[in-house]
Design an enzyme around this catalytic site. Structure first.
Site, PDB file in Angstrom:
ATOM      1  N   ASN A   7       6.971  64.932  70.244  1.00  0.00           N
ATOM      2  CA  ASN A   7       7.193  66.177  69.224  1.00  0.00           C
ATOM      3  C   ASN A   7       6.042  66.127  68.200  1.00  0.00           C
ATOM      4  O   ASN A   7       6.727  65.282  67.331  1.00  0.00           O
ATOM      5  CB  ASN A   7       8.537  66.530  69.093  1.00  0.00           C
ATOM      6  CG  ASN A   7       8.922  67.698  68.338  1.00  0.00           C
ATOM      7  OD1 ASN A   7       7.930  68.377  68.052  1.00  0.00           O
ATOM      8  ND2 ASN A   7      10.113  68.028  67.921  1.00  0.00           N
ATOM      9  N   ARG A  91       6.878  68.913  73.443  1.00  0.00           N
ATOM     10  CA  ARG A  91       7.515  70.347  72.872  1.00  0.00           C
ATOM     11  C   ARG A  91       6.334  70.749  72.256  1.00  0.00           C
ATOM     12  O   ARG A  91       5.837  70.544  71.538  1.00  0.00           O
ATOM     13  CB  ARG A  91       8.519  69.825  71.951  1.00  0.00           C
ATOM     14  CG  ARG A  91       9.217  70.948  71.418  1.00  0.00           C
ATOM     15  CD  ARG A  91      10.046  70.625  70.072  1.00  0.00           C
ATOM     16  NE  ARG A  91      10.504  71.946  69.440  1.00  0.00           N
ATOM     17  CZ  ARG A  91      10.415  72.229  68.011  1.00  0.00           C
ATOM     18  NH1 ARG A  91       9.954  71.241  67.466  1.00  0.00           N
ATOM     19  NH2 ARG A  91      10.917  73.260  67.837  1.00  0.00           N
ATOM     20  N   HIS A 180      14.037  77.395  69.894  1.00  0.00           N
ATOM     21  CA  HIS A 180      15.241  76.682  70.077  1.00  0.00           C
ATOM     22  C   HIS A 180      15.617  76.667  71.703  1.00  0.00           C
ATOM     23  O   HIS A 180      16.796  76.290  72.071  1.00  0.00           O
ATOM     24  CB  HIS A 180      16.524  76.642  69.081  1.00  0.00           C
ATOM     25  CG  HIS A 180      16.348  76.521  67.699  1.00  0.00           C
ATOM     26  ND1 HIS A 180      16.650  77.297  66.814  1.00  0.00           N
ATOM     27  CD2 HIS A 180      15.653  75.457  67.134  1.00  0.00           C
ATOM     28  CE1 HIS A 180      16.402  76.828  65.753  1.00  0.00           C
ATOM     29  NE2 HIS A 180      15.653  75.833  66.121  1.00  0.00           N
ATOM     30  N   ARG A 241      15.289  79.392  54.940  1.00  0.00           N
ATOM     31  CA  ARG A 241      14.712  80.428  55.392  1.00  0.00           C
ATOM     32  C   ARG A 241      15.803  81.596  55.147  1.00  0.00           C
ATOM     33  O   ARG A 241      17.004  81.684  55.236  1.00  0.00           O
ATOM     34  CB  ARG A 241      14.391  80.401  56.905  1.00  0.00           C
ATOM     35  CG  ARG A 241      13.389  79.273  57.294  1.00  0.00           C
ATOM     36  CD  ARG A 241      13.311  79.177  58.772  1.00  0.00           C
ATOM     37  NE  ARG A 241      12.527  78.240  59.394  1.00  0.00           N
ATOM     38  CZ  ARG A 241      12.595  77.533  60.357  1.00  0.00           C
ATOM     39  NH1 ARG A 241      13.583  77.824  61.100  1.00  0.00           N
ATOM     40  NH2 ARG A 241      11.610  76.592  60.871  1.00  0.00           N
ATOM     41  N   GLU A 386      17.317  67.909  73.367  1.00  0.00           N
ATOM     42  CA  GLU A 386      16.008  68.665  73.759  1.00  0.00           C
ATOM     43  C   GLU A 386      15.179  67.683  74.485  1.00  0.00           C
ATOM     44  O   GLU A 386      14.519  68.218  75.326  1.00  0.00           O
ATOM     45  CB  GLU A 386      15.222  69.501  72.632  1.00  0.00           C
ATOM     46  CG  GLU A 386      16.252  70.551  71.851  1.00  0.00           C
ATOM     47  CD  GLU A 386      15.674  70.660  70.647  1.00  0.00           C
ATOM     48  OE1 GLU A 386      14.915  71.681  70.488  1.00  0.00           O
ATOM     49  OE2 GLU A 386      16.121  70.391  69.607  1.00  0.00           O
TER      50      GLU A 386
END
Length: 403
Positions: A7, A91, A180, A241, A386
């Protein structure tokens, strides 16, 4: 078969090496500060402890090279030769509407990822650097890309389109993509395995709640809506965020704060959310501690955070005509018991019966229900994974190619 999962970010590389015979993790760690001073790798040792090793890494090629060096290290490594690695899975955050499933890397795939850099400039550029670094160091090893938004590609057009002139979609690909996806995919299937039910018969609301957070509505195993949008900024309130905000509020604030478009985007991504409301931190653990000590703004941030999760659960239950399973996952979802309880308060009308005792027990990697046995809606905690999704996709594609 041994699969290396990478990743790659703009200045970081996270990695896991799997033995896919039993899906065991042979080695894992992370590189930080690529291209910066004081670059280092943190390796997880067999005894569970971590070792930090400083190393100058001017670019991703050297970062990947140093990961390989650690994997080959006689004391802390897991392999004797790079040829033991059968494939590398990556990813990729943004696949746009070009990539709707995982695929073997070739020049066309690289070009497609590069063409989407405008939609995810930091992420996709970092992913490409990782792919090209592996290609330079292990040119004959197959690589696979697994896209963050691919699981959301089943959304109908009325859910993913924005109410702006249609040509903006056809010309600039402006639409809701969602992110996600590998996490939502893993936990929705895993929850059904734990409960012993068929995912094709279930209406699932998956809540990936961490520093970045999103909710997905999954009906019959397919996503019909998700909270993040063109970028990961939309939807829930997150660590730093803003989540959903009136677009006119954005232009108004740009005038008041004298910010250019990119400056405003950075502001909404890095200085808002829990951090902006609490004034304490973007880390929910710090905000929790502040709230317990009486900090009113921290308490407000937690209320806002839980309220937005609850609001999305309610709206997605309406969109699907009901809900059978609600899942909490990721850092906050897996460990913040108070947040899970707050997000589920008031959902009794949907058929949720919350079990406070089970909820308190379900932390630190545990999985299972946090609703009562007679609850019509099953509320679950499922730790996300993941990387194993990426490893499984990589193995399947490589095997199919060889066959």
């Amino acid at each position: 078969m041994k699969i290396l999962v990478l990743n790659c970010g703009s200045s970081s590389i996270k990695y896991k090496l799997y033995n896919m015979d039993d899906e065991s993790v042979l080695a894992q760690g992370g590189v930080e500060r690529i291209g910066l001073d004081n670059a280092f790798i943190k390796v997880k040792l067999p005894d569970g402890k971590s070792q930090k090793i400083m190393h100058d890494m001017p670019d991703h090629k050297e970062g990947v090279n140093f990961v390989f060096k650690m994997l080959l290290d006689p004391k802390i490594g897991a392999i004797k030769d790079l040829s033991e690695i059968d494939a590398v899975g990556h990813r990729i955050v943004q696949g746009g509407d070009i990539f709707e499933k995982s695929c073997i890397v070739d020049k066309k795939v690289e070009a497609g990822i590069e063409s989407l850099c405008d939609l995810a400039p930091v992420h996709n550029a970092g992913h490409l650097k990782g792919i090209r670094a592996v290609d330079a160091l292990m040119p004959h090893t197959p690589q696979v890309t697994v896209f963050d938004n691919a699981f959301h590609s089943t959304m109908p057009d009325y859910a993913y389109l924005y109410a702006v002139p249609y040509e903006l979609y056809t010309k600039y690909h402006v639409r809701r993509y969602g992110f996600h996806g590998t996490s939502h995919r893993y936990v929705s299937h895993r929850a059904c395995e734990v409960l012993g039910v068929n995912i094709k018969d279930q209406k699932i609301i998956s809540c990936h709640i961490g520093n970045g957070a999103s909710v997905a509505a999954i009906k019959g195993g397919k996503v019909i809506d998700t909270s993040m949008g063109l970028t990961p900024l939309a939807g829930l309130m997150m660590g730093s965020r803003s989540g959903d905000i009136d677009p006119s509020a954005v232009t108004y604030l740009m005038e008041k704060l004298h910010k250019q478009p990119q400056e405003m985007a950075d502001y909404l991504n890095k200085e808002c959310g829990v951090l902006g409301i609490s004034g304490v931190s973007s880390d929910m653990r710090d905000v929790d501690a502040a709230a317990l000590s009486g900090n009113k703004r921290a308490q407000l941030a937690l209320k806002m955070y839980a309220y937005r999760i609850k609001k999305y659960i309610g709206s997605y239950a309406a969109a699907m005509g009901g809900v059978d399973i609600i899942i909490f996952t990721a850092g906050v979802g897996e460990n913040q018991t108070d947040m899970r309880q707050s997000a589920c308060q008031g959902l009794e009308f949907l058929g949720v019966k919350f079990d406070e005792k089970k909820n308190e027990e379900m932390v630190l990697g545990k999985e299972g229900p946090i609703s009562t046995p007679d609850s019509k809606v099953k509320v679950m905690v499922i730790p996300t994974d993941e990387e194993i999704v990426i490893a499984r996709d990589t193995m399947e594609l490589v095997k199919n190619t060889k066959n």
